[in-house]
Scaffold this motif. Structure first.
Motif, PDB file in Angstrom:
ATOM      1  N   ASP A  25     -28.587 -71.265  54.065  1.00 38.63           N
ATOM      2  CA  ASP A  25     -28.359 -71.095  53.330  1.00 38.63           C
ATOM      3  C   ASP A  25     -27.584 -69.452  53.538  1.00 38.63           C
ATOM      4  O   ASP A  25     -28.047 -68.745  54.067  1.00 38.63           O
ATOM      5  N   GLY A  60     -26.575 -72.389  46.582  1.00 42.05           N
ATOM      6  CA  GLY A  60     -26.652 -72.114  44.606  1.00 42.05           C
ATOM      7  C   GLY A  60     -25.401 -72.045  44.288  1.00 42.05           C
ATOM      8  O   GLY A  60     -24.933 -71.904  43.104  1.00 42.05           O
ATOM      9  N   ASN A  83     -25.559 -76.041  45.129  1.00 41.81           N
ATOM     10  CA  ASN A  83     -27.391 -76.604  45.975  1.00 41.81           C
ATOM     11  C   ASN A  83     -27.537 -78.342  46.185  1.00 41.81           C
ATOM     12  O   ASN A  83     -28.211 -79.072  45.942  1.00 41.81           O
ATOM     13  N   LYS A 169     -24.048 -78.421  37.727  1.00 40.70           N
ATOM     14  CA  LYS A 169     -25.497 -78.378  37.758  1.00 40.70           C
ATOM     15  C   LYS A 169     -25.451 -77.626  36.219  1.00 40.70           C
ATOM     16  O   LYS A 169     -24.336 -77.111  36.153  1.00 40.70           O
ATOM     17  N   GLU A 196     -33.166 -83.221  38.416  1.00 38.61           N
ATOM     18  CA  GLU A 196     -34.061 -82.532  39.256  1.00 38.61           C
ATOM     19  C   GLU A 196     -34.129 -81.289  38.822  1.00 38.61           C
ATOM     20  O   GLU A 196     -33.349 -80.132  38.331  1.00 38.61           O
ATOM     21  N   VAL A 198     -35.726 -77.156  39.659  1.00 37.59           N
ATOM     22  CA  VAL A 198     -35.225 -76.980  41.316  1.00 37.59           C
ATOM     23  C   VAL A 198     -35.245 -75.551  41.030  1.00 37.59           C
ATOM     24  O   VAL A 198     -34.639 -74.857  40.736  1.00 37.59           O
ATOM     25  N   SER A 200     -34.361 -72.046  42.430  1.00 36.52           N
ATOM     26  CA  SER A 200     -33.776 -71.752  43.027  1.00 36.52           C
ATOM     27  C   SER A 200     -33.942 -70.446  43.743  1.00 36.52           C
ATOM     28  O   SER A 200     -33.431 -70.196  44.568  1.00 36.52           O
ATOM     29  N   ASP A 206     -32.192 -74.249  38.905  1.00 34.93           N
ATOM     30  CA  ASP A 206     -30.935 -75.143  38.527  1.00 34.93           C
ATOM     31  C   ASP A 206     -31.782 -76.768  38.513  1.00 34.93           C
ATOM     32  O   ASP A 206     -32.924 -77.067  38.878  1.00 34.93           O
ATOM     33  N   ASP A 213     -29.406 -82.737  46.455  1.00 37.72           N
ATOM     34  CA  ASP A 213     -30.043 -81.222  46.707  1.00 37.72           C
ATOM     35  C   ASP A 213     -29.595 -81.451  47.713  1.00 37.72           C
ATOM     36  O   ASP A 213     -28.245 -81.551  48.670  1.00 37.72           O
ATOM     37  N   LYS A 214     -29.886 -79.976  48.396  1.00 36.72           N
ATOM     38  CA  LYS A 214     -28.711 -79.947  50.232  1.00 36.72           C
ATOM     39  C   LYS A 214     -29.477 -80.536  50.980  1.00 36.72           C
ATOM     40  O   LYS A 214     -28.178 -80.660  51.441  1.00 36.72           O
ATOM     41  N   ASN A 240     -34.981 -74.289  47.185  1.00 38.92           N
ATOM     42  CA  ASN A 240     -34.905 -75.369  47.178  1.00 38.92           C
ATOM     43  C   ASN A 240     -33.934 -75.813  48.559  1.00 38.92           C
ATOM     44  O   ASN A 240     -32.668 -76.836  48.414  1.00 38.92           O
ATOM     45  N   ASP A 241     -34.136 -75.233  49.502  1.00 41.79           N
ATOM     46  CA  ASP A 241     -33.824 -75.556  50.816  1.00 41.79           C
ATOM     47  C   ASP A 241     -34.737 -76.329  51.515  1.00 41.79           C
ATOM     48  O   ASP A 241     -34.568 -76.906  52.712  1.00 41.79           O
TER      49      ASP A 241
END
Length: 301
Positions: A25, A60, A83, A169, A196, A198, A200, A206, A213-214, A240-241
């Protein structure tokens, strides 16, 4: 929310790990408190790449922003952008995930319901495509925040007139706490049924294609490169990770990470403002590549 966590002592980490891919990230993780990559971190990244270990920023941020940051090492670079909705390698797309219809107008309606677009009030929407980001809010405070992550940016009169076909996104911004102020109205607007939702960052939520996702992006990348989770090291600090960390057996939360990230990761790295990623890379990967960075020269605690 910032967690108070002690990093895992390096002596408790397995040395000589067979690492083939490092995924990291950016904000709060690879970047320091000044928003830059330190010289020490650059040295570790270059040493890894010279030894044939793949490195992939996962953020992101949009692809063109990340490509600019890593311009000096762009040849062969893999990037997980937006992301996880955009995965690029050596400038070519590996995976692009479009948003379902209806997400953009729903997000714009929620943001507009917050009211004023002046100063530090209201909420702002960024509609992201693989090559460009669009906003309709044009006040300097908001644009200053957005341009930090989206270098390819265009201000348009009305986001509802740009069309949804290329959107991958939607990022929604507030100067308040996004997790408590922004996420609830987005979820109550029915968006979880088509996207989704999220959190972030401290000020960002997001809206992603369902099932993307990631972590999904990392899985696609691992399959493409023939690399397993056991050969993958990942670093993150925010919500988000989480799924990305799940796809790496060597998963690290930063000491400054959200508590949920620290709970989910296998290890805790030193904070981003003390080159936490570089410290771990030097210890775990350094012996494998013959690297003699600062940690090997006596900074090991």
């Amino acid at each position: 929310m910032t967690a108070k966590a002690e990093p895992t002592p390096v002596r408790e980490l397995p040395s000589g790990a067979d690492v083939r891919l490092v995924v990291c990230d950016m904000d709060g993780t690879l970047l320091g408190a000044d928003g830059k990559i330190s010289l020490r971190t650059w040295e570790a990244i270059r040493a890894m790449r010279d030894a044939g270990i793949a490195f992939a920023p996962a953020s992101g941020r949009q692809y063109s922003t990340l490509a600019g940051i890593f311009a000096d090492i762009h040849a062969g670079l893999t990037v997980i952008a937006e992301n996880g909705t955009v995965v690029m390698r050596d400038g070519q797309p590996l995976a692009i995930s479009p948003l379902p219809a209806g997400v953009v107008p729903a997000a714009v309606e929620v943001a507009r319901s917050f009211g004023s677009y002046t100063g530090r009030d209201g909420a702002g929407v960024v509609v992201c495509t693989p090559t460009m980001a669009y906003v309709e809010r044009g006040d300097p405070d908001f644009l200053r925040e957005v341009r930090h992550y989206y270098h390819a940016l265009e201000v348009v009169p009305d986001l509802l007139e740009i069309g949804e076909g290329e959107a991958i996104k939607v990022a929604v911004f507030t100067f308040d706490d996004a997790e408590t102020v922004l996420a609830p109205p987005l979820r109550s607007a029915g968006l979880p049924d088509i996207a989704e939702v999220v959190v972030s960052g401290k000020h960002w939520v997001d809206l992603m294609p369902p099932g993307v996702d990631k972590g999904v992006a990392l899985e696609r990348l691992q399959n493409r490169l023939g690399i397993t989770p056991a050969e993958t090291m990942a670093f993150g600090d925010y919500l988000n990770d989480l799924e990305m960390l799940d796809r790496a057996e060597m998963s690290f939360a930063m000491a400054n990470a959200h508590p949920a990230v620290i709970d989910r990761a296998r290890y805790v790295a030193p904070a981003n403002d003390v080159d936490g990623v570089a410290q771990i890379l030097e210890f775990l990967v350094g012996p494998h590549i013959g690297y003699t960075g600062p940690l090997e020269r006596g900074a090991r605690g």
